[in-house]
Design a protein around this motif. Structure first.
Motif, PDB file in Angstrom:
ATOM      1  N   SER A  11      18.332   0.947  -5.119  1.00  0.00           N
ATOM      2  CA  SER A  11      18.683   0.183  -6.241  1.00  0.00           C
ATOM      3  C   SER A  11      18.944  -1.146  -6.065  1.00  0.00           C
ATOM      4  N   SER A  12      19.452  -1.502  -4.837  1.00  0.00           N
ATOM      5  CA  SER A  12      19.731  -2.810  -4.472  1.00  0.00           C
ATOM      6  C   SER A  12      18.650  -3.505  -3.874  1.00  0.00           C
ATOM      7  N   MET A  13      17.512  -2.862  -3.288  1.00  0.00           N
ATOM      8  CA  MET A  13      16.393  -3.462  -2.928  1.00  0.00           C
ATOM      9  C   MET A  13      15.159  -3.536  -3.847  1.00  0.00           C
ATOM     10  N   ASN A  14      14.982  -2.307  -4.682  1.00  0.00           N
ATOM     11  CA  ASN A  14      13.763  -2.364  -5.684  1.00  0.00           C
ATOM     12  C   ASN A  14      14.114  -1.585  -6.649  1.00  0.00           C
ATOM     13  N   PHE A  23       0.963  -1.303   0.100  1.00  0.00           N
ATOM     14  CA  PHE A  23      -0.081  -0.059   0.007  1.00  0.00           C
ATOM     15  C   PHE A  23       0.809   1.316  -0.012  1.00  0.00           C
ATOM     16  N   ILE A  24       1.875   1.321   0.852  1.00  0.00           N
ATOM     17  CA  ILE A  24       2.831   2.385   0.879  1.00  0.00           C
ATOM     18  C   ILE A  24       3.778   2.816  -0.600  1.00  0.00           C
ATOM     19  N   MET A  25       3.906   1.474  -1.261  1.00  0.00           N
ATOM     20  CA  MET A  25       4.382   1.554  -2.584  1.00  0.00           C
ATOM     21  C   MET A  25       3.433   2.205  -3.749  1.00  0.00           C
ATOM     22  N   PHE A  26       2.300   1.904  -3.498  1.00  0.00           N
ATOM     23  CA  PHE A  26       1.233   2.779  -4.243  1.00  0.00           C
ATOM     24  C   PHE A  26       1.284   4.193  -3.837  1.00  0.00           C
ATOM     25  N   LEU A  59      21.866  15.613  -3.232  1.00  0.00           N
ATOM     26  CA  LEU A  59      22.408  14.525  -2.250  1.00  0.00           C
ATOM     27  C   LEU A  59      21.513  13.670  -1.467  1.00  0.00           C
ATOM     28  N   PRO A  60      20.433  13.914  -0.795  1.00  0.00           N
ATOM     29  CA  PRO A  60      19.557  13.090  -0.297  1.00  0.00           C
ATOM     30  C   PRO A  60      18.894  11.964  -1.328  1.00  0.00           C
ATOM     31  N   LYS A  61      18.548  12.555  -2.489  1.00  0.00           N
ATOM     32  CA  LYS A  61      18.081  11.647  -3.534  1.00  0.00           C
ATOM     33  C   LYS A  61      19.102  10.744  -3.997  1.00  0.00           C
ATOM     34  N   TRP A  62      20.476  11.323  -4.095  1.00  0.00           N
ATOM     35  CA  TRP A  62      21.365  10.389  -4.626  1.00  0.00           C
ATOM     36  C   TRP A  62      21.446   9.333  -3.511  1.00  0.00           C
ATOM     37  N   ILE A  63      21.585   9.596  -2.231  1.00  0.00           N
ATOM     38  CA  ILE A  63      21.681   8.503  -1.128  1.00  0.00           C
ATOM     39  C   ILE A  63      20.445   7.357  -1.367  1.00  0.00           C
ATOM     40  N   ILE A  64      19.215   7.976  -1.484  1.00  0.00           N
ATOM     41  CA  ILE A  64      18.048   7.213  -1.649  1.00  0.00           C
ATOM     42  C   ILE A  64      18.343   6.271  -2.876  1.00  0.00           C
ATOM     43  N   SER A  68       9.662   6.325   0.900  1.00  0.00           N
ATOM     44  CA  SER A  68      10.736   5.374   0.119  1.00  0.00           C
ATOM     45  C   SER A  68      11.927   5.139   0.998  1.00  0.00           C
ATOM     46  N   SER A  69      12.338   6.373   1.791  1.00  0.00           N
ATOM     47  CA  SER A  69      13.387   6.275   2.525  1.00  0.00           C
ATOM     48  C   SER A  69      13.053   5.278   3.820  1.00  0.00           C
ATOM     49  N   ILE A  70      11.899   5.305   4.335  1.00  0.00           N
ATOM     50  CA  ILE A  70      11.456   4.486   5.466  1.00  0.00           C
ATOM     51  C   ILE A  70      11.655   2.910   4.959  1.00  0.00           C
ATOM     52  N   PHE A  71      11.563   2.776   3.672  1.00  0.00           N
ATOM     53  CA  PHE A  71      11.730   1.171   3.375  1.00  0.00           C
ATOM     54  C   PHE A  71      13.212   0.738   3.722  1.00  0.00           C
ATOM     55  N   ILE A  72      14.164   1.843   3.741  1.00  0.00           N
ATOM     56  CA  ILE A  72      15.535   1.735   3.857  1.00  0.00           C
ATOM     57  C   ILE A  72      16.074   1.394   5.391  1.00  0.00           C
TER      58      ILE A  72
END
Length: 337
Positions: A266-269, A148-151, A256-261, A187-191
């Motif tokens: 990229s290795s997760m989804n 649901f959060i991905m949506f 910079l924060p977008k680069w980190i995310i 999306s950062s919460i996923f990490i």
């Protein structure tokens, strides 16, 4: 409407409500913290000298009350039926996630957010775009429903990007930009929560630099930018550099924060990360389209413009400098160390 002492008391209560909510070990305590936060924020919204502010406060109260009722309803159902825990019941989890998404203004529960910000002052808008998102996001990380959060992530980035087109009201533009950044924060919460904290901190600094410029120059619409700042091309150039930084264009700080995310996600989804980057390019498109006249070597000057340029506070100048050159400074410090 209120004196400085009253505003200080409301702000203190606002901060305490958020702290109570995120530090509570029960959902009932978290709900109480959210309600304290809401009751302290409503008086800051209300201004009897501005009818649009009063209308915005009423809309905000109704939406937040609906979200709080839904949250409390879900928690009570979970407590009455011990076999229907929120973490294991997908329906309860979706309802709880929906109430928290509604509180922070994420898609598909976003429609109230631009309408409320349109009637507020710049500083109250900044609080609504930043501080008021902390408690719902922290609570969401405890009961996240990934599908649901991905949506919601895709919907927030898409709506935040498309909604910014043809906006002449700067407060509405900042509202849709906030919805777009909400997708990246979710999306950062996923990490991890440390990634969320990094992204939220950079977003707060960049938003504060832009809002402080608008506040000191008393600007609310795009045509005011070219009229007020026409005699100061450097300030106009700096403002649109901040917009590009907010959009995440390298080599500005917002990248910079977008680069980190992007690196972590990229290795997760890879599919989610690719869609997020492609949809965010829409935001960069209309930011660049708006900034193009300011970057021209020659632009139309208004000969009858007699508006005097205001001296910006040193704090605002420092924020704008970091927003534009922060990535270069951080990269240089990292290479030196």
């Amino acid at each position: 409407m209120f004196n400085n002492l009253s505003n200080f008391m409301f702000l203190t209560t606002l901060i305490m409500g958020t702290i109570i909510s995120i530090s509570s070990n029960s959902w009932l305590g978290a709900w109480m913290g959210l309600e304290i936060n809401l009751l302290a924020f409503i008086p800051l919204l209300t201004n009897l000298k501005n009818l649009t502010s009063t209308e915005s406060s009423l809309k905000y109260f109704i939406i937040q009350a609906l979200a709080s009722t839904t949250l409390l309803f879900t928690v009570l159902i979970s407590s009455f039926h011990t076999n229907q825990m929120i973490d294991y019941n997908p329906y309860l989890s979706i309802i709880l996630n929906s109430s928290l998404l509604m509180k922070m203004g994420a898609a598909p529960f976003h429609s109230w957010f631009p309408e409320v910000i349109e009637g507020l002052s710049w500083m109250i808008s900044f609080v609504l775009m930043t501080w008021q998102k902390i408690a719902p996001m922290m609570l969401l990380s405890y009961c996240i429903h990934y599908k649901f959060i991905m949506f919601s992530i895709i919907a927030s980035i898409l709506i935040g990007s498309i909604g910014g087109f043809n906006q002449t009201n700067l407060r509405s533009l900042m509202a849709y930009s906030s919805i777009n950044h909400l997708g990246w924060m979710l999306s950062s919460i996923f990490i991890s929560m440390s990634h969320w904290l990094i992204y939220f901190t950079f977003y707060t600094i960049i938003s504060l630099s832009i809002v402080s410029l608008f506040y000191h120059m008393n600007i609310f619409y795009f045509n005011q930018i070219f009229c007020t700042m026409n005699n100061n091309p450097l300030m106009k150039f700096n403002l649109f550099c901040n917009f590009l930084s907010l959009g995440g264009l390298p080599p500005f700080t917002g990248f910079l924060p977008k680069w980190i995310i992007i690196q972590s996600l990229s290795s997760m989804n890879m599919t989610l990360m690719t869609m997020m980057v492609m949809l965010t390019l829409i935001t960069l498109f209309f930011y660049i389209r708006l900034a193009y006249p300011a970057f021209m070597m020659q632009s139309t000057q208004i000969s009858w413009n007699n508006i005097k340029n205001k001296n910006l506070p040193k704090f605002t100048i420092l924020l704008n400098f970091f927003s534009v050159f922060g990535l270069i400074l951080i990269t240089s410090i990292y290479l030196i160390l």
